[in-house]
Scaffold this motif. Structure first.
Motif, PDB file in Angstrom:
ATOM      1  N   LYS A  28      30.552  41.827  41.616  1.00  0.00           N
ATOM      2  CA  LYS A  28      31.076  43.051  41.007  1.00  0.00           C
ATOM      3  C   LYS A  28      31.160  44.179  42.033  1.00  0.00           C
ATOM      4  O   LYS A  28      31.952  45.108  41.882  1.00  0.00           O
ATOM      5  CB  LYS A  28      30.184  43.485  39.846  1.00  0.00           C
ATOM      6  CG  LYS A  28      30.124  42.487  38.705  1.00  0.00           C
ATOM      7  CD  LYS A  28      31.473  42.305  38.050  1.00  0.00           C
ATOM      8  CE  LYS A  28      31.393  41.353  36.879  1.00  0.00           C
ATOM      9  NZ  LYS A  28      32.722  41.080  36.278  1.00  0.00           N
ATOM     10  N   ALA A  58      37.127  44.993  50.760  1.00  0.00           N
ATOM     11  CA  ALA A  58      36.830  45.463  49.404  1.00  0.00           C
ATOM     12  C   ALA A  58      37.957  46.334  48.869  1.00  0.00           C
ATOM     13  O   ALA A  58      38.346  46.207  47.700  1.00  0.00           O
ATOM     14  CB  ALA A  58      35.512  46.234  49.396  1.00  0.00           C
ATOM     15  N   LYS A  83      37.628  46.265  44.993  1.00  0.00           N
ATOM     16  CA  LYS A  83      36.223  46.021  44.677  1.00  0.00           C
ATOM     17  C   LYS A  83      35.381  47.200  45.131  1.00  0.00           C
ATOM     18  O   LYS A  83      35.551  47.725  46.216  1.00  0.00           O
ATOM     19  CB  LYS A  83      35.771  44.757  45.403  1.00  0.00           C
ATOM     20  CG  LYS A  83      34.412  44.228  44.984  1.00  0.00           C
ATOM     21  CD  LYS A  83      34.472  43.419  43.716  1.00  0.00           C
ATOM     22  CE  LYS A  83      35.341  42.189  43.835  1.00  0.00           C
ATOM     23  NZ  LYS A  83      35.294  41.342  42.639  1.00  0.00           N
TER      24      LYS A  83
END
Length: 909
Positions: free
Chosen positions: A478, A495, A500
């Protein structure tokens, strides 16, 4: 064949303000090579070099190493000679040596996914010449050390023995640092570097059984082949699969003259962005290191410094560093080398205006001279993507159509999910502070290894620093948290590309892989402990932090308004509750394309009545149970109609087989028997009776309604009465009743008669009426084939591509996971047909059904309500078929609206 091979150009040169290629040749030269050629033609100071095309990579995978070497050998030698001329040095020469870099370059940006080798062409003799030529022995031996380390890892496979271990070269370096009492690579003495070179080569010989290659040409060929091989490496394959990039694209190879950022205090290297990649703000930003080479910045081994004065101040504030200490130890490039900064600032402005998009640039400063090593359209978050596109529109760089085409549909998803609740944040304990590398909110359990990210349903990947091998785990987790690295580290860039949440460079973290612990200020956290990350501030919180729905306004709202200007195909939503309907309408849904009535029956207060209906032995008993369900269904429909006031709502009649509603656990069966005052055996017998060999093809859909017409009657009554009740309140409803799983015209007619007869009875009872439609879901292949006859009776078609895919392929959605991975690996399938519509097979049935349906009824309303209704390429397919709408889950509505507009624009290009 021989003549064709000689005529074909496989190597393209660039340098000294000229180039064989340009930025439009990305498919052939890769993104990096095409942009290097373009920059060279623009007069940007680019180290000269050449690009081996992506086609050669494809030839390598087909023909093998020896044949490809023979194909490009002459062009390669000629291109090296061109670099030698432009740089005034010679490859492999002992007194005036030319060193080169070898980098991969696919047609799309794949940061960190493939391999790079720097300082190639050095050996025991060349290093002496390089030291003498530059009068800098420290620099020469540092470059040699770096080359062995990179070449050893990339080409010779010198990797850590296990995930708990560190890189074998790093282990040697850490041992020497400990022995010498130093912390940084820049503190090594010349003798230290010589010792490292010797130890590195010994480690290579011990691990591989061969001496480290010393011939520069052997080194060059080894690196080129390694880049080709990296295209099919695990991390590149995973990245391609994740983004849907075809395997046959291949990668180019870029060979450039080395320029050195590690020549001392007047040299350095860095990465910069023309706009903020996290927020989209129009601010030049980036990071650099003095006396370093490119990999030092992204690896995060040393704390990078900021490009601009304001950026440096913000970084210092986040890192809690006093201004005096910042100026002394972490000055910005703007403060330290103002003339270099101004030159860099000029180039970033030129490149952004030329490419009309935010640029991600790499640069090196060699002894006071600035070189630009690369530019590309920068990876950015979903929020930044939207802001940058809308800002460029307002600035006049791009028009409205290009603005819409610039948006990656799936990245909008990042803006549609929960953020941290501000009130919850006030009550949460901040345990450490890092850099806000990629915005968002993430809560999960700590995992320390990428291959264990799936251990928990929600995980936070905690690493000292990430590497390309961590890609799959980064995708699963996550959020991502690293102790090292800046805003341009591997973790940060990847990311942001994934959308993310990431916090990087949290230096207070002490991570121990062997004990699987994270220590902050004496407090120890273990694997499985909960932490939360705020990627917008860099804060790291202990435990879980509550979230809330995001507010969609500003540039996002402007973008959605723009999609409605160009979108022609409507977007509906799949919603089973008033709450989902409200969410979807807030996202701009133009109606409901699928309400699954069976989902309403599974709530605790309803399942009992449903089971009583199923267990009843008589029509009277079933009707009694259905009378209990009627007010519940009617209430649900009223809530949904009210949420969608004035918009069409398609309601599918009961679809799944009845065995899904009966209890299969003994305890629940006993409870049901007691409630109904019947024997446990009677319940067991009914459960056994309802069991089917193949329930997906069994007693379900319209077959249920035709077997038990009282079910269709009750559901019709609930729908029509709900609409009439709202009409009495001044709220307009537009119900569309959908009959599922029709395969023959008579199946449809039988259900339609029940629906219309029931509606007429209600109209007479209420002395009032409403308009409604009766249509069907085309999900059985036979229905697509018979669509012209069904359309004579139906008011609308909705393609249920979930079941249509199952029946066309003969695959069960619940079981494909057992063989799909093998099918991907063997190339039997490229994508999951339940995620991306199979246009060659299932798509042809959809096309056939659409064409035949409208041949009977030209104005037949047609839509799609399967999961494909939210997938971009499938939505575009539906637009091209002339469908009236697509229907998708509430959180996919903005994506579908965007794709609808993009499809309309593309159709006119």
């Amino acid at each position: 064949m021989e003549i064709l091979e000689k005529v074909k150009t496989r190597v393209y040169k660039f340098g000294n303000k000229t180039a064989d290629g340009n930025s439009k040749m990305k498919n052939l030269l890769g993104g990096k090579g095409a942009n290097l050629a373009e920059m060279s033609s623009l007069g940007i100071p680019v180290p000269p070099g050449f690009t081996i095309t992506t086609e050669v990579c494809t030839e390598y995978n087909t023909l093998g190493k020896e044949n490809v070497v023979e194909l490009i050998k002459d062009e390669l030698e000629e291109s090296i000679a061109n670099i030698e001329t432009l740089m005034g040095s010679k490859f492999g020469d002992k007194t005036n040596p030319l060193l080169v870099s070898v980098r991969s370059g696919a047609r799309v940006s794949m940061p960190g996914m493939m391999d790079t080798v720097l300082n190639l062409g050095i050996n025991d003799e060349v290093v002496q010449g390089l030291a003498k030529k530059t009068n800098n022995e420290q620099f020469a031996w540092d470059s040699y050390r770096r080359f062995i380390q990179m070449y050893g890892g990339v080409v010779l496979g010198m990797k850590p023995a296990s995930k708990e271990d560190i890189d074998p070269f790093e282990e040697i370096m850490e041992h020497l640092k400990h022995k010498r009492g130093i912390k940084l690579d820049t503190e090594f003495s010349v003798q230290d570097l010589k010792d490292l070179v010797y130890d590195f080569k010994e480690a290579v010989k011990k691990r591989t059984g061969h001496n480290f290659p010393t011939d520069p040409w052997d080194q060059l060929w080894g690196a080129i082949i390694a880049v080709f091989n990296s295209w099919n490496g695990d991390r590149a394959v995973y990245y391609r699969t994740m983004h849907g990039y075809p395997a046959d694209w291949g990668t180019a190879v870029n060979v450039q003259a080395m320029v050195y950022g590690n020549m001392g205090e007047n040299s350095g290297t860095g990465v910069c962005f023309t706009r903020d990649a996290g927020t989209g703000e129009n601010v030049f930003n980036g990071e650099y290191l003095i006396n370093a080479q490119g990999e030092d910045v992204v690896a995060g081994v040393r704390t990078p410094q900021q490009i601009t004065h304001l950026g440096s101040q913000r970084w210092a504030e986040l890192a809690k560093i006093e201004e005096e200490d910042r100026l002394k130890n972490y000055p910005s490039l703007e403060e330290l080398m103002p003339s270099i900064f101004e030159e860099l600032n000029t180039y970033q402005d030129v490149l952004e205006k030329h490419y009309r998009d935010m640029q991600d640039m790499e640069f090196t400063i060699q002894d006071g001279k600035l070189w630009i090593l690369q530019t590309r359209n920068g990876k950015r978050t979903g929020a930044a993507m939207v802001k940058i596109a809308m800002d460029l529109l307002k600035e006049g760089m791009i028009d409205e159509k290009e603005t819409l085409l610039r948006i990656e549909p799936n990245k909008l998803d990042e803006l549609l999910h929960p953020i941290f609740d501000p009130d919850a944040l006030k009550r949460s304990q901040v345990i450490a502070q890092g850099l806000p590398a990629s915005p968002g909110a993430a809560t999960g359990k700590i995992v320390f290894f990428a291959d264990e990210a799936a251990k928990f349903k929600n995980s936070i990947l905690v690493r000292i620093e990430t590497s390309p091998e961590d890609l799959e785990g980064m995708n699963i987790a996550k959020g991502i948290l690293t102790a090292r690295g800046g805003m341009t580290s591997h973790a940060a860039v990847v990311a942001r590309g994934m959308g993310k949440c990431c916090v990087s460079g949290a230096g207070a973290l002490k991570i121990n892989y062997k004990t699987r612990t994270l220590t902050v200020d004496g407090h120890e956290y273990h694997e499985g402990d909960w932490i939360s990350l705020n990627g917008s501030t860099g804060n790291i919180f202990e435990g879980k932090v509550a979230t809330m729905e995001p507010e969609l306004s500003g540039e996002f709202a402007e973008l959605m308004t723009l999609t409605d200007k160009y979108g022609q195909m409507k977007v509906r939503t799949n919603a089973d509750t008033p709450k989902d309907a409200k969410v979807a309408r807030n996202f701009g849904a133009q109606g409901i394309g699928l309400t699954r009535t069976e989902h309403m029956f599974f709530e605790v207060d309803r399942i009992k009545a449903m089971r009583e209906m199923i267990l009843a032995d008589t029509v009277k008993g079933r009707k009694q149970a259905l009378e209990d369900l009627l007010p519940m269904q009617r209430s649900d429909f009223e809530g949904i109609f009210e949420a969608m006031e004035g918009l069409a709502v398609t309601i599918r009649l009961l679809d799944p087989p009845l065995h899904e509603f009966v209890p299969h656990q003994l305890a629940t069966q006993k409870e049901l028997a007691e409630d109904m005052h019947i024997s446990l055996q009677a319940v067991k017998n009914k459960v056994a009776e309802l069991e089917e060999f193949n329930p997906m093809l069994g007693h379900r859909g319209c077959r249920l309604g035709n077997t038990y017409p009282e079910i269709t009657e009750m559901q019709t009554r609930a729908i029509i009465e709900a609409a009439l009740n709202l009409k009495a309140r001044g709220i307009k409803s537009k119900p569309e009743i959908m009959i599922p799983l029709v395969g023959t015209v008579k199946e449809f007619e039988a259900q339609e008669q029940i629906i219309r007869r029931t509606a007429d009875v209600i109209f007479e009872e209420r002395n009032d009426s409403i308009d409604y439609l009766v249509g069907t879901m085309i999900e059985v292949p036979r229905a697509a084939l018979m669509a012209d006859l069904i359309a004579e009776k139906a008011d609308f078609f909705s393609f249920g591509t979930n079941d249509l895919t199952q029946m066309t392929f003969g695959y069960s959605r619940d079981d494909v996971g057992k063989f799909l991975p093998v099918y991907y690996e063997k190339g039997i399938l490229k994508v999951d047909p339940f995620e991306v519509l199979d246009k060659e097979g299932v798509g042809q049935l959809v096309r056939l059904g659409t064409d035949r349906g409208r041949s009977s009824k030209p104005n037949l309303k047609i839509g799609i309500c399967g999961e494909h209704g939210g997938e971009p390429s499938s939505i575009e397919f539906c637009y091209n078929l002339g469908m009236d709408y697509v229907s998708c889950s509430p959180y996919r509505v903005p994506i579908a609206r965007l794709v609808s507009a993009q499809a309309a624009i593309k159709s006119t290009m």
